[in-house]
Structures are given as C-alpha cells and as structure tokens.
Motif scaffolding. Structure first.
Motif, PDB file in Angstrom:
ATOM      1  N   SER A 100      -7.536 -12.231   1.556  1.00  0.00           N
ATOM      2  CA  SER A 100      -6.329 -12.366   0.730  1.00  0.00           C
ATOM      3  C   SER A 100      -5.497 -13.599   1.060  1.00  0.00           C
ATOM      4  O   SER A 100      -4.921 -14.224   0.165  1.00  0.00           O
ATOM      5  CB  SER A 100      -5.460 -11.121   0.882  1.00  0.00           C
ATOM      6  N   HIS A 152     -13.957  -3.911   7.605  1.00  0.00           N
ATOM      7  CA  HIS A 152     -12.852  -2.956   7.606  1.00  0.00           C
ATOM      8  C   HIS A 152     -11.526  -3.589   8.022  1.00  0.00           C
ATOM      9  O   HIS A 152     -10.522  -2.892   8.124  1.00  0.00           O
ATOM     10  CB  HIS A 152     -13.183  -1.779   8.533  1.00  0.00           C
ATOM     11  N   ALA A 153     -11.499  -4.878   8.236  1.00  0.00           N
ATOM     12  CA  ALA A 153     -10.297  -5.556   8.702  1.00  0.00           C
ATOM     13  C   ALA A 153      -9.309  -5.775   7.559  1.00  0.00           C
ATOM     14  O   ALA A 153      -9.673  -5.806   6.380  1.00  0.00           O
ATOM     15  CB  ALA A 153     -10.666  -6.898   9.333  1.00  0.00           C
ATOM     16  N   ALA A 154      -8.044  -5.951   7.924  1.00  0.00           N
ATOM     17  CA  ALA A 154      -7.000  -6.324   6.977  1.00  0.00           C
ATOM     18  C   ALA A 154      -6.649  -7.792   7.179  1.00  0.00           C
ATOM     19  O   ALA A 154      -6.719  -8.322   8.299  1.00  0.00           O
ATOM     20  CB  ALA A 154      -5.761  -5.454   7.179  1.00  0.00           C
ATOM     21  N   ALA A 155      -6.277  -8.446   6.097  1.00  0.00           N
ATOM     22  CA  ALA A 155      -5.926  -9.861   6.163  1.00  0.00           C
ATOM     23  C   ALA A 155      -4.566 -10.051   6.831  1.00  0.00           C
ATOM     24  O   ALA A 155      -3.664  -9.235   6.676  1.00  0.00           O
ATOM     25  CB  ALA A 155      -5.905 -10.457   4.761  1.00  0.00           C
ATOM     26  N   ALA A 180      -9.803  -9.572  -2.455  1.00  0.00           N
ATOM     27  CA  ALA A 180      -9.422  -9.146  -1.111  1.00  0.00           C
ATOM     28  C   ALA A 180     -10.647  -8.804  -0.264  1.00  0.00           C
ATOM     29  O   ALA A 180     -10.516  -8.369   0.878  1.00  0.00           O
ATOM     30  CB  ALA A 180      -8.492  -7.938  -1.189  1.00  0.00           C
ATOM     31  N   ALA A 228     -11.291  -9.286   3.735  1.00  0.00           N
ATOM     32  CA  ALA A 228      -9.964  -9.671   4.247  1.00  0.00           C
ATOM     33  C   ALA A 228      -9.624 -11.129   3.954  1.00  0.00           C
ATOM     34  O   ALA A 228      -9.029 -11.827   4.781  1.00  0.00           O
ATOM     35  CB  ALA A 228      -9.866  -9.378   5.746  1.00  0.00           C
ATOM     36  N   LEU A 252      -7.586 -12.135  10.528  1.00  0.00           N
ATOM     37  CA  LEU A 252      -7.835 -10.711  10.324  1.00  0.00           C
ATOM     38  C   LEU A 252      -7.263  -9.926  11.500  1.00  0.00           C
ATOM     39  O   LEU A 252      -7.075 -10.471  12.585  1.00  0.00           O
ATOM     40  CB  LEU A 252      -9.344 -10.438  10.221  1.00  0.00           C
ATOM     41  N   ASP A 253      -7.044  -8.647  11.276  1.00  0.00           N
ATOM     42  CA  ASP A 253      -6.517  -7.818  12.366  1.00  0.00           C
ATOM     43  C   ASP A 253      -7.617  -7.181  13.211  1.00  0.00           C
ATOM     44  O   ASP A 253      -7.343  -6.407  14.128  1.00  0.00           O
ATOM     45  CB  ASP A 253      -5.568  -6.747  11.826  1.00  0.00           C
ATOM     46  N   SER A 254      -8.889  -7.528  12.931  1.00  0.00           N
ATOM     47  CA  SER A 254     -10.021  -6.958  13.669  1.00  0.00           C
ATOM     48  C   SER A 254     -11.231  -7.849  13.468  1.00  0.00           C
ATOM     49  O   SER A 254     -11.339  -8.553  12.451  1.00  0.00           O
ATOM     50  CB  SER A 254     -10.325  -5.547  13.161  1.00  0.00           C
TER      51      SER A 254
END
Length: 202
Positions: A32, A178-181, A27, A30, A171-173
């Motif tokens: 995933s 530090h982003a989430a997938a 992961a 990001a 990604l969310d950022s």
C-alpha cells in the motif's frame, strides 16, 4: 518509518503513496505504501526513446541506472536475501501493454515473482524490502548486520519490473503474505510522483 534514500545520485520518483494509496493499485503483499525510484542521468532521463523502443523490448543495459549501487536505508539485520532471478528485457511502448497482461500470472506465482532479487532488513521492529535487484549482485546474507549506506546489491530489472528501478516498501513482519504495510518517509518527507531526488552516499 523514516529512512535514508537507498542510493546516491539522481532518481525519478514513481508510484508514490504521496499521490495515492495504495500506491501500486493494490494492497497485495503489503504494498500500500510502496514507492519506486528510477535511476536517471544528468538530464533527468532514462534510456533515450527510439522508434524501436515503441515496438520491441530493450536490453536493461541500455538504461543508465542498470547496475547502480543500492544501499541500506537504515541500520538493521538482514532477514532475507534472494539473488536467483534473471534480469529480463525492459518494456516501453507497445511491449509494455503485453507485459502488463502477464502481471496477474506473476502475482499468482507469489512474492518472489513480483519482487525479483531482493533484500529484507529488519530495523527498529519494521522490515524494509528493497526489490528488483540485479542478478548476481546481492552482497549480504541473512543474519548480517548492516549500517545505513552499506551496499546491498545493484539496481536491476528482475521480478515485476518494466525498466531498471528500485522498489522500496516497509512491513510489520517478514511473513510477507500476512504482513501489514507501514508508511515510509525519506529524510522526514515523502517525495511525489515525477520528482527527481538527489542523494549522496552517507
């Protein structure tokens, strides 16, 4: 997030999240739901496998997709563009084992060491990354608005890559560490490993 394929022609699907998550076994950064597309010729093959391929690295120019256009998969704004990494040799057979042993070092070096030359596009609140582009071919700059189908660069072998291909993730950022997938689909579906997809220029 639903995207258009970021290319035209025939491409082989690898490391698809349709088959496992995390798709690349980690992961980290990001990845995933990341997916890889390997350009292939009319027969569905990449560079012909020879005895030499099994024992020594190969120039990326031997592969049929090296230099194929990579396109914007959605309308949005470029938030990052990197074009300073060299394209390195491709690794199959025994050389791929040695290359795999150096992956931990690249991961420790950070996002650019893994992504190589890349473009990030923010579209509808999601950031889409297209990675491993060919050195010297990135055509867009941060702040530039692109439409789906606009050319971003060309397929290369920069970063953490064993042969020329395009790595796509969302990604969310744009703060990669530090982003989430974000899950992806292409034209409403997610292709599986081993599938050859054919796309036409929008």
């Amino acid at each position: 997030m639903d995207l258009a394929y970021p290319f035209a022609g025939r491409w082989l699907v690898r490391n698809s999240p349709a088959d496992r998550v995390p798709s690349h076994g980690t992961a980290l950064f990001a990845t995933s739901y990341a997916i890889d597309f390997v350009p292939v010729d009319a027969t569905g093959g990449t560079a012909p496998l020879t005895p030499g391929s099994l024992v020594r690295p190969e120039p990326p120019g031997r592969f049929p997709g090296f230099g194929r256009p990579v396109l914007a998969p959605a309308e949005g704004v470029v938030v990052a563009a990197h074009d300073a990494e060299p394209d390195h040799m491709a690794y199959r057979g025994l050389p791929s084992i040695g290359y795999a042993l150096t992956q931990r070092r690249r991961a420790a070096a950070g996002w650019v060491a893994l992504a190589g030359n890349h473009v990030l596009i923010e579209s509808r609140g999601v950031v889409v990354a297209l990675c491993h582009l060919r050195h010297g071919t990135v055509e867009v700059r941060p702040g530039q608005r692109v439409l789906a189908g606009d050319r971003l660069g060309r397929c290369g072998n920069s970063g953490n890559s064993t042969e020329p291909h395009v790595h796509v993730q969302a990604l969310d950022s744009h703060d990669i560490e530090h982003a989430a997938a974000v899950p992806l689909t292409f034209g409403g579906r997610l292709p599986r490993n081993g599938e050859i997809v054919t796309a036409h220029t929008p």
